[in-house]
Design a protein around this motif. Sequence first.
Motif, PDB file in Angstrom:
ATOM      1  N   ASN A 184      -6.349   4.345 -13.205  1.00  0.00           N
ATOM      2  CA  ASN A 184      -6.955   5.106 -12.114  1.00  0.00           C
ATOM      3  C   ASN A 184      -7.106   6.601 -12.393  1.00  0.00           C
ATOM      4  OD1 ASN A 184      -7.026   2.968  -9.787  1.00  0.00           O
ATOM      5  ND2 ASN A 184      -4.971   2.794 -10.672  1.00  0.00           N
ATOM      6  N   GLY A 185      -6.599   7.034 -13.529  1.00  0.00           N
ATOM      7  CA  GLY A 185      -6.728   8.451 -13.874  1.00  0.00           C
ATOM      8  C   GLY A 185      -5.646   9.339 -13.299  1.00  0.00           C
ATOM      9  N   SER A 186      -4.785   8.796 -12.447  1.00  0.00           N
ATOM     10  CA  SER A 186      -3.668   9.559 -11.876  1.00  0.00           C
ATOM     11  C   SER A 186      -2.695   8.588 -11.216  1.00  0.00           C
ATOM     12  CB  SER A 186      -4.160  10.582 -10.852  1.00  0.00           C
ATOM     13  OG  SER A 186      -4.507   9.945  -9.631  1.00  0.00           O
ATOM     14  N   LEU A 187      -1.579   9.134 -10.732  1.00  0.00           N
ATOM     15  CA  LEU A 187      -0.588   8.317 -10.030  1.00  0.00           C
ATOM     16  C   LEU A 187      -0.972   8.054  -8.580  1.00  0.00           C
ATOM     17  CD1 LEU A 187       2.697  10.017 -11.350  1.00  0.00           C
ATOM     18  CD2 LEU A 187       1.916   7.688 -11.864  1.00  0.00           C
ATOM     19  N   LYS A 188      -1.968   8.766  -8.099  1.00  0.00           N
ATOM     20  CA  LYS A 188      -2.360   8.650  -6.690  1.00  0.00           C
ATOM     21  C   LYS A 188      -2.677   7.192  -6.334  1.00  0.00           C
ATOM     22  CE  LYS A 188      -5.335  10.898  -3.285  1.00  0.00           C
ATOM     23  NZ  LYS A 188      -6.411  11.895  -3.097  1.00  0.00           N
ATOM     24  N   GLY A 189      -2.107   6.746  -5.221  1.00  0.00           N
ATOM     25  CA  GLY A 189      -2.377   5.389  -4.762  1.00  0.00           C
ATOM     26  C   GLY A 189      -1.413   4.346  -5.271  1.00  0.00           C
ATOM     27  N   TYR A 190      -0.434   4.754  -6.082  1.00  0.00           N
ATOM     28  CA  TYR A 190       0.559   3.780  -6.552  1.00  0.00           C
ATOM     29  C   TYR A 190       1.386   3.314  -5.353  1.00  0.00           C
ATOM     30  CZ  TYR A 190       4.356   1.709  -9.261  1.00  0.00           C
ATOM     31  OH  TYR A 190       5.284   0.832  -9.784  1.00  0.00           O
ATOM     32  N   ALA A 191       1.390   2.016  -5.119  1.00  0.00           N
ATOM     33  CA  ALA A 191       1.888   1.476  -3.837  1.00  0.00           C
ATOM     34  C   ALA A 191       3.393   1.282  -3.788  1.00  0.00           C
ATOM     35  CB  ALA A 191       1.187   0.150  -3.538  1.00  0.00           C
ATOM     36  N   GLU A 192       4.064   1.277  -4.941  1.00  0.00           N
ATOM     37  CA  GLU A 192       5.483   0.919  -4.954  1.00  0.00           C
ATOM     38  C   GLU A 192       6.413   2.117  -4.764  1.00  0.00           C
ATOM     39  OE1 GLU A 192       6.214  -2.338  -5.007  1.00  0.00           O
ATOM     40  OE2 GLU A 192       4.021  -2.572  -5.015  1.00  0.00           O
ATOM     41  N   ALA A 193       5.889   3.239  -4.273  1.00  0.00           N
ATOM     42  CA  ALA A 193       6.710   4.423  -4.015  1.00  0.00           C
ATOM     43  C   ALA A 193       6.023   5.267  -2.946  1.00  0.00           C
ATOM     44  CB  ALA A 193       6.888   5.240  -5.299  1.00  0.00           C
ATOM     45  N   ASP A 194       6.799   6.118  -2.299  1.00  0.00           N
ATOM     46  CA  ASP A 194       6.272   6.987  -1.243  1.00  0.00           C
ATOM     47  C   ASP A 194       5.715   8.269  -1.847  1.00  0.00           C
ATOM     48  OD1 ASP A 194       7.092   5.201   0.762  1.00  0.00           O
ATOM     49  OD2 ASP A 194       9.122   6.056   0.752  1.00  0.00           O
ATOM     50  N   ALA A 195       4.609   8.727  -1.300  1.00  0.00           N
ATOM     51  CA  ALA A 195       4.002   9.970  -1.767  1.00  0.00           C
ATOM     52  C   ALA A 195       4.823  11.173  -1.294  1.00  0.00           C
ATOM     53  CB  ALA A 195       2.567  10.088  -1.261  1.00  0.00           C
ATOM     54  N   VAL A 196       5.051  12.121  -2.205  1.00  0.00           N
ATOM     55  CA  VAL A 196       5.698  13.395  -1.869  1.00  0.00           C
ATOM     56  C   VAL A 196       4.919  14.502  -2.573  1.00  0.00           C
ATOM     57  CG1 VAL A 196       8.020  12.437  -1.530  1.00  0.00           C
ATOM     58  CG2 VAL A 196       7.325  13.210  -3.815  1.00  0.00           C
ATOM     59  N   SER A 197       5.065  15.714  -2.086  1.00  0.00           N
ATOM     60  CA  SER A 197       4.414  16.840  -2.756  1.00  0.00           C
ATOM     61  C   SER A 197       5.230  17.208  -3.996  1.00  0.00           C
ATOM     62  CB  SER A 197       4.339  18.046  -1.818  1.00  0.00           C
ATOM     63  OG  SER A 197       5.633  18.580  -1.596  1.00  0.00           O
ATOM     64  N   ASN A 198       4.609  17.959  -4.895  1.00  0.00           N
ATOM     65  CA  ASN A 198       5.338  18.412  -6.071  1.00  0.00           C
ATOM     66  C   ASN A 198       6.481  19.341  -5.693  1.00  0.00           C
ATOM     67  OD1 ASN A 198       4.684  17.696  -8.938  1.00  0.00           O
ATOM     68  ND2 ASN A 198       2.607  17.879  -8.150  1.00  0.00           N
ATOM     69  N   THR A 199       6.291  20.087  -4.595  1.00  0.00           N
ATOM     70  CA  THR A 199       7.366  20.954  -4.101  1.00  0.00           C
ATOM     71  C   THR A 199       8.555  20.121  -3.661  1.00  0.00           C
ATOM     72  OG1 THR A 199       5.728  22.569  -3.354  1.00  0.00           O
ATOM     73  CG2 THR A 199       7.927  22.746  -2.417  1.00  0.00           C
ATOM     74  N   GLU A 200       8.292  19.077  -2.902  1.00  0.00           N
ATOM     75  CA  GLU A 200       9.366  18.199  -2.427  1.00  0.00           C
ATOM     76  C   GLU A 200      10.033  17.459  -3.579  1.00  0.00           C
ATOM     77  OE1 GLU A 200       7.523  16.987   1.962  1.00  0.00           O
ATOM     78  OE2 GLU A 200       6.839  15.939   0.147  1.00  0.00           O
ATOM     79  N   LEU A 201       9.248  17.096  -4.573  1.00  0.00           N
ATOM     80  CA  LEU A 201       9.763  16.317  -5.698  1.00  0.00           C
ATOM     81  C   LEU A 201      10.946  17.005  -6.371  1.00  0.00           C
ATOM     82  CD1 LEU A 201       8.642  13.761  -7.684  1.00  0.00           C
ATOM     83  CD2 LEU A 201       8.466  15.734  -9.212  1.00  0.00           C
ATOM     84  N   LEU A 202      10.827  18.318  -6.588  1.00  0.00           N
ATOM     85  CA  LEU A 202      11.876  19.067  -7.281  1.00  0.00           C
ATOM     86  C   LEU A 202      13.188  19.079  -6.511  1.00  0.00           C
ATOM     87  CD1 LEU A 202       9.686  22.098  -8.406  1.00  0.00           C
ATOM     88  CD2 LEU A 202      10.550  20.283  -9.887  1.00  0.00           C
ATOM     89  N   GLU A 203      13.093  18.889  -5.187  1.00  0.00           N
ATOM     90  CA  GLU A 203      14.285  18.984  -4.337  1.00  0.00           C
ATOM     91  C   GLU A 203      14.829  17.621  -3.931  1.00  0.00           C
ATOM     92  OE1 GLU A 203      13.075  21.533  -1.114  1.00  0.00           O
ATOM     93  OE2 GLU A 203      12.237  23.017  -2.503  1.00  0.00           O
ATOM     94  N   LEU A 204      14.331  16.551  -4.539  1.00  0.00           N
ATOM     95  CA  LEU A 204      14.801  15.209  -4.211  1.00  0.00           C
ATOM     96  C   LEU A 204      16.251  15.013  -4.655  1.00  0.00           C
ATOM     97  CD1 LEU A 204      11.738  13.028  -5.310  1.00  0.00           C
ATOM     98  CD2 LEU A 204      12.493  13.449  -2.962  1.00  0.00           C
ATOM     99  N   PRO A 205      16.996  14.154  -3.949  1.00  0.00           N
ATOM    100  CA  PRO A 205      18.358  13.844  -4.401  1.00  0.00           C
ATOM    101  C   PRO A 205      18.315  13.068  -5.717  1.00  0.00           C
ATOM    102  CG  PRO A 205      17.744  12.476  -2.521  1.00  0.00           C
ATOM    103  CD  PRO A 205      16.658  13.478  -2.689  1.00  0.00           C
ATOM    104  N   CYS A 206      19.001  13.580  -6.741  1.00  0.00           N
ATOM    105  CA  CYS A 206      19.027  12.925  -8.052  1.00  0.00           C
ATOM    106  C   CYS A 206      20.155  13.538  -8.867  1.00  0.00           C
ATOM    107  CB  CYS A 206      17.693  13.090  -8.779  1.00  0.00           C
ATOM    108  SG  CYS A 206      17.272  14.798  -9.182  1.00  0.00           S
TER     109      CYS A 206
END
Length: 417
Positions: free
Chosen positions: A266-288
Amino acid sequence: MVIEMVNPYDVAVHQFDEAAERLGLSQAMRAILRKPKRELIVNFPVRMDNGDVEMFTGYRVQHNINRGPAKGGIRYSPAVSLDEVRALAMWMTWKCAVVDIPFGGAKGGVICDPHLMSSAELERMTRRYTTEISLLIGPDSDIPAPDMNTNPQIMGWIMDTYSMHRGYSVPAVTTGKPLAIGGSEGRLEATARGVQVVTREAIRDKGWQPENCSVVVQGFGNVGGIAARLLHEMGCKVVGISDISGGLYNPNGIDVPAAMRHSRRNGSLKGYAEADAVSNTELLELPCDILIPAALENQLTERNAPRIKARLIVEAANGPTTNEADAILNDMGVTLIPDILANAGGVTVSYFEWVQDLQRFFWAEDEINNRLEMIMKRSYKAVKTKADEQEVNMRMGAYLLAVARVAEATEIRGVYP
């Protein structure tokens, strides 16, 4: 993605100054190592597909060549600036010194948006840029490699253009080339494989088990995507990934190979159904447990650093952490493996490619991966030992090691004339 207007060269010089102070370098040595040795700015015309002629600006900066020929990538981006290229060249000097390979640091770039250009336009621009910087590049003087928005095909065009000027093939003028014209096995995955090795070593140092580690990777290109896959194969649970279209989060783990197939299709990760969409800003602050910034510089800043939940950060990108964020994360007790160590796998296998091209003798992929692992493990251990001895963090440990090696070479060679 979070990008703040922080001058990357200011960051690079600040990091050097701190190491120089701790090492007690002389005023003369500081003056020499603070400045790039050479800076070339070129403005050149390119004929576009519609017949118009557009002017492009490109750079090639050599920071230091006292330990060997200059080495560093070329990036194509609208955001390329002279100070960015200066910073990246300086970081390349320290990166080569950290893994103790006989190169100095360089970097190049062209201000353009390659996504808006046809393949033919990119080829014409690349060949003209190569001609303009051919004053500096060469197999014994300065060896370019791929970087942001450049790839093996572009390295092939650079190699061919340089060879046309010489009248014979010079494969060792670039690294990261296609295999058919002197590229090396293992080069495409090299940076990500180096990231995996140092991450694994850090996990072992902490007494963690890979299967109990959750990982977030920012960036899903040649470095981030492959690093996510390798860590997934190692048993880590990759809970967050992202590309330019945004991020994805699944606390139960993401099937990385499936996400890669979706991205290719598809040319990007957009629309991948097996995970919830988050912004790149939110991604950095995820629990991990482990955060791997593998995108652009200035992603971890004083604004978001206090909200970072990862206990281990591995800098797969160049300069993703500002000086202010560095201090905050250090105070929070976060272990950070710096870019000049973490992403040095790429330049290490570039060194292998250069050696193979010069010898006209090529190695098997297993041998390359084994040699890479040996160098990355040895370098990680040396940095960790230096950091522990000096009671500093890993970034300062890496800088103390690298700057001391470059300063020693500079001192031995002396000041000409």
